[in-house]
Design an enzyme around this catalytic site. Structure first.
Site, PDB file in Angstrom:
ATOM      1  N   LYS A 153      97.797  84.678  46.031  1.00 60.37           N
ATOM      2  CA  LYS A 153      97.906  85.717  47.062  1.00 60.37           C
ATOM      3  C   LYS A 153      98.597  85.167  48.305  1.00 60.37           C
ATOM      4  O   LYS A 153      98.320  84.042  48.714  1.00 60.37           O
ATOM      5  CB  LYS A 153      96.500  86.151  47.491  1.00 60.37           C
ATOM      6  CG  LYS A 153      95.954  87.296  46.709  1.00 60.37           C
ATOM      7  CD  LYS A 153      94.645  87.770  47.312  1.00 60.37           C
ATOM      8  CE  LYS A 153      93.893  88.552  46.274  1.00 60.37           C
ATOM      9  NZ  LYS A 153      92.509  88.768  46.574  1.00 60.37           N
TER      10      LYS A 153
ATOM     11  N   ARG B 203      77.886  89.499  40.005  1.00 60.70           N
ATOM     12  CA  ARG B 203      78.905  89.238  41.028  1.00 60.70           C
ATOM     13  C   ARG B 203      78.316  89.029  42.415  1.00 60.70           C
ATOM     14  O   ARG B 203      78.972  88.488  43.287  1.00 60.70           O
ATOM     15  CB  ARG B 203      79.951  90.368  41.031  1.00 60.70           C
ATOM     16  CG  ARG B 203      80.895  90.264  39.831  1.00 60.70           C
ATOM     17  CD  ARG B 203      81.817  91.446  39.732  1.00 60.70           C
ATOM     18  NE  ARG B 203      81.088  92.663  39.415  1.00 60.70           N
ATOM     19  CZ  ARG B 203      81.608  93.886  39.480  1.00 60.70           C
ATOM     20  NH1 ARG B 203      82.863  94.044  39.844  1.00 60.70           N
ATOM     21  NH2 ARG B 203      80.886  94.935  39.153  1.00 60.70           N
ATOM     22  N   GLN B 204      77.061  89.444  42.613  1.00 64.30           N
ATOM     23  CA  GLN B 204      76.425  89.162  43.911  1.00 64.30           C
ATOM     24  C   GLN B 204      75.699  87.823  43.751  1.00 64.30           C
ATOM     25  O   GLN B 204      74.474  87.760  43.642  1.00 64.30           O
ATOM     26  CB  GLN B 204      75.461  90.297  44.293  1.00 64.30           C
ATOM     27  CG  GLN B 204      74.825  90.144  45.677  1.00 64.30           C
ATOM     28  CD  GLN B 204      75.802  90.334  46.834  1.00 64.30           C
ATOM     29  OE1 GLN B 204      76.762  91.071  46.729  1.00 64.30           O
ATOM     30  NE2 GLN B 204      75.565  89.653  47.950  1.00 64.30           N
TER      31      GLN B 204
ATOM     32  N   ARG C 148      99.455  86.381  52.383  1.00 65.59           N
ATOM     33  CA  ARG C 148      99.259  87.408  53.409  1.00 65.59           C
ATOM     34  C   ARG C 148     100.322  87.232  54.491  1.00 65.59           C
ATOM     35  O   ARG C 148     100.490  86.125  55.024  1.00 65.59           O
ATOM     36  CB  ARG C 148      97.855  87.284  54.019  1.00 65.59           C
ATOM     37  CG  ARG C 148      97.510  88.451  54.946  1.00 65.59           C
ATOM     38  CD  ARG C 148      96.118  88.274  55.520  1.00 65.59           C
ATOM     39  NE  ARG C 148      95.098  88.352  54.484  1.00 65.59           N
ATOM     40  CZ  ARG C 148      94.574  89.490  54.031  1.00 65.59           C
ATOM     41  NH1 ARG C 148      94.972  90.642  54.519  1.00 65.59           N
ATOM     42  NH2 ARG C 148      93.642  89.465  53.111  1.00 65.59           N
TER      43      ARG C 148
ATOM     44  N   ASP D  77      90.066  88.250  32.346  1.00 65.42           N
ATOM     45  CA  ASP D  77      89.087  88.345  33.430  1.00 65.42           C
ATOM     46  C   ASP D  77      87.719  88.617  32.816  1.00 65.42           C
ATOM     47  O   ASP D  77      87.620  88.926  31.621  1.00 65.42           O
ATOM     48  CB  ASP D  77      89.498  89.462  34.401  1.00 65.42           C
ATOM     49  CG  ASP D  77      88.993  89.213  35.825  1.00 65.42           C
ATOM     50  OD1 ASP D  77      88.265  88.231  36.045  1.00 65.42           O
ATOM     51  OD2 ASP D  77      89.329  90.005  36.720  1.00 65.42           O
TER      52      ASP D  77
ATOM     53  N   HIS E  46      79.924  86.162  35.469  1.00 62.00           N
ATOM     54  CA  HIS E  46      80.907  86.044  36.542  1.00 62.00           C
ATOM     55  C   HIS E  46      81.039  84.575  36.952  1.00 62.00           C
ATOM     56  O   HIS E  46      82.141  84.043  37.066  1.00 62.00           O
ATOM     57  CB  HIS E  46      80.507  86.925  37.720  1.00 62.00           C
ATOM     58  CG  HIS E  46      81.515  86.913  38.799  1.00 62.00           C
ATOM     59  ND1 HIS E  46      82.801  87.342  38.614  1.00 62.00           N
ATOM     60  CD2 HIS E  46      81.447  86.477  40.081  1.00 62.00           C
ATOM     61  CE1 HIS E  46      83.482  87.185  39.729  1.00 62.00           C
ATOM     62  NE2 HIS E  46      82.693  86.660  40.630  1.00 62.00           N
TER      63      HIS E  46
ATOM     64  N   SER F 292      85.913  96.813  36.583  1.00 62.07           N
ATOM     65  CA  SER F 292      84.974  97.775  37.150  1.00 62.07           C
ATOM     66  C   SER F 292      85.784  99.016  37.556  1.00 62.07           C
ATOM     67  O   SER F 292      85.952  99.935  36.772  1.00 62.07           O
ATOM     68  CB  SER F 292      84.234  97.149  38.332  1.00 62.07           C
ATOM     69  OG  SER F 292      83.402  98.104  38.933  1.00 62.07           O
ATOM     70  N   THR F 293      86.363  99.021  38.757  1.00 65.82           N
ATOM     71  CA  THR F 293      87.169 100.166  39.189  1.00 65.82           C
ATOM     72  C   THR F 293      88.606 100.082  38.660  1.00 65.82           C
ATOM     73  O   THR F 293      89.363 101.031  38.804  1.00 65.82           O
ATOM     74  CB  THR F 293      87.247 100.216  40.724  1.00 65.82           C
ATOM     75  OG1 THR F 293      87.964  99.046  41.170  1.00 65.82           O
ATOM     76  CG2 THR F 293      85.874 100.240  41.354  1.00 65.82           C
TER      77      THR F 293
ATOM     78  N   GLU G  47      60.135 107.710  36.946  1.00 65.44           N
ATOM     79  CA  GLU G  47      59.689 106.379  36.520  1.00 65.44           C
ATOM     80  C   GLU G  47      60.057 106.116  35.063  1.00 65.44           C
ATOM     81  O   GLU G  47      60.173 107.029  34.254  1.00 65.44           O
ATOM     82  CB  GLU G  47      58.172 106.252  36.715  1.00 65.44           C
ATOM     83  CG  GLU G  47      57.803 106.157  38.188  1.00 65.44           C
ATOM     84  CD  GLU G  47      56.306 106.041  38.431  1.00 65.44           C
ATOM     85  OE1 GLU G  47      55.524 106.045  37.459  1.00 65.44           O
ATOM     86  OE2 GLU G  47      55.934 105.949  39.611  1.00 65.44           O
TER      87      GLU G  47
HETATM   88  C1  R5P Z   1      86.215  89.502  40.667  1.00 61.11           C
HETATM   89  O1  R5P Z   1      86.042  88.375  41.103  1.00 61.11           O
HETATM   90  C2  R5P Z   1      85.964  89.851  39.242  1.00 61.11           C
HETATM   91  O2  R5P Z   1      86.203  88.755  38.406  1.00 61.11           O
HETATM   92  C3  R5P Z   1      86.818  91.033  38.806  1.00 61.11           C
HETATM   93  O3  R5P Z   1      88.184  90.686  38.929  1.00 61.11           O
HETATM   94  C4  R5P Z   1      86.539  92.249  39.637  1.00 61.11           C
HETATM   95  O4  R5P Z   1      85.176  92.392  39.886  1.00 61.11           O
HETATM   96  C5  R5P Z   1      87.054  93.501  38.932  1.00 61.11           C
HETATM   97  O5  R5P Z   1      86.698  94.614  39.689  1.00 61.11           O
HETATM   98  P1  R5P Z   1      87.656  95.867  39.804  1.00 61.11           P
HETATM   99  O6  R5P Z   1      87.961  96.320  38.412  1.00 61.11           O
HETATM  100  O7  R5P Z   1      86.839  96.878  40.564  1.00 61.11           O
HETATM  101  O8  R5P Z   1      88.859  95.442  40.555  1.00 61.11           O
END
Ligand code: R5P
Length: 298
Positions: free
Chosen positions: A188, A93-94, A190, A215, A127, A219-220, A36
């Site tokens: 993009k 982002r959610q 497809r 941006d 975001h 994140s990743t 906690e």
């Molecule tokens: C997506 O809409 C966000 O603006 C970022 O582009 C995204 O969340 C980046 O995430 P990652 O680095 O995991 O691709």
């Protein structure tokens, strides 16, 4: 005015206290053996406006609970106004139900902050700006990408400001209009048969040009790495990246450098434990101080 610094403050608290002529108080915190969260304000804040500084990363949930406990305690003690300065807002982002049954997490976070007593909120490059309407008090969102980009723009050759997707186009436009540059986004495509996704700038050829991708967040690193590989394969000279929040989860740094990124520029919206040679961190504490002043005057 009192600046309360929580464990998630990205190291801007001292500058804020100086610039706002406020007293700096560090909130005591610990984790109980069962996990906690504990905090304690070592000073009475009754009758004073308080600015609580806390970014919600790393460890989003712990940082959020610390913030909620601190705001609630300030309210109980009778602080006159409670400003939450949250440079990095987790859960942003959610912001919608992507699948049935999901929560709109940012709604809950912002409603909780207001419910426990935050009267004002300042944050950086959300975001989606519209999410802030879930906060019941006054809010201010700072857009720091122009400040970040200004660090390298004079050195770039025929710069193109590029959004990695349509969602980020507004950010590219803000930077481009400020510096009178061209801007674009990656569109993009497809393949209907193979399902393969490819991308290319909607309007401009990047051959021989420097590109600055803007941006909200890394994140990743997947988004930036993919965009950079495409731009380099199309002949872009150098690829710079400017993001407000460089979380750099796991091997994100290695991933984006391997993809060909020449330099990442970011703001000090989160605490950075490691120095990464190709990451330049721009201090935005002065912008935050001005933002707090503006919020409280308005
Ligand atoms: C997506 O809409 C966000 O603006 C970022 O582009 C995204 O969340 C980046 O995430 P990652 O680095 O995991 O691709």
């Amino acid at each position: 005015m009192i600046i309360l610094s929580l464990p998630g403050s990205p190291g801007i608290e001292r500058n804020l206290a100086e610039q706002l002529g406020a007293e700096l108080v560090t909130v005591e915190s610990k984790v109980f053996p069962d996990g906690e969260t504990y905090i304690r304000l070592p000073r009475d804040v009754s009758g004073s406006p308080v600015v609580i500084v806390q970014s919600l990363y790393p460890d989003q949930d712990r940082r959020l609970v610390e913030l909620l406990l601190a705001v609630d305690t300030c309210k109980d003690m009778g602080a006159s106004r409670i400003v939450a300065v949250v440079p990095y807002m987790a859960y942003a982002r959610q912001d919608r139900r992507f699948r049935d049954g999901e929560p709109i997490s940012i709604k809950l976070v912002l409603k909780m902050l207001g419910y426990v007593g935050a009267t004002h909120l300042l944050t950086v490059d959300m975001h989606k700006s519209e999410s802030l309407n879930y906060f019941p008090g006054k809010f201010l969102e700072l857009t720091v990408l122009p400040t970040i980009c200004a660090e390298v723009l004079p050195e770039l050759k025929e710069p193109l400001v590029l959004a990695p997707d349509l969602g980020a186009l507004k950010r590219a436009r803000i930077v481009a209009e400020k510096f009178k540059l061209q801007y674009d986004y990656l569109e993009k495509f497809r393949d209907r048969v193979t399902g393969e996704v490819t991308m290319k700038p909607k309007q401009f050829d990047v051959g021989g040009r420097d590109v600055i991708i803007v941006d909200d967040i890394i994140s990743t690193g997947g988004t930036i790495a993919k965009a950079t590989k495409i731009l380099k394969s199309m002949g872009a000279r150098k690829v710079y990246v400017a993001v407000a929040h460089a979380l750099m989860v796991g091997n994100a740094y290695e991933r984006i450098i391997e993809s060909g990124v020449d330099l990442v520029l970011t703001a000090n919206t989160i605490r950075r434990e490691v120095v990464q040679p190709k990451v330049k961190v721009v201090d935005i504490s002065t912008e935050i101080s001005s933002g707090v002043r503006k919020l409280l005057q308005g």
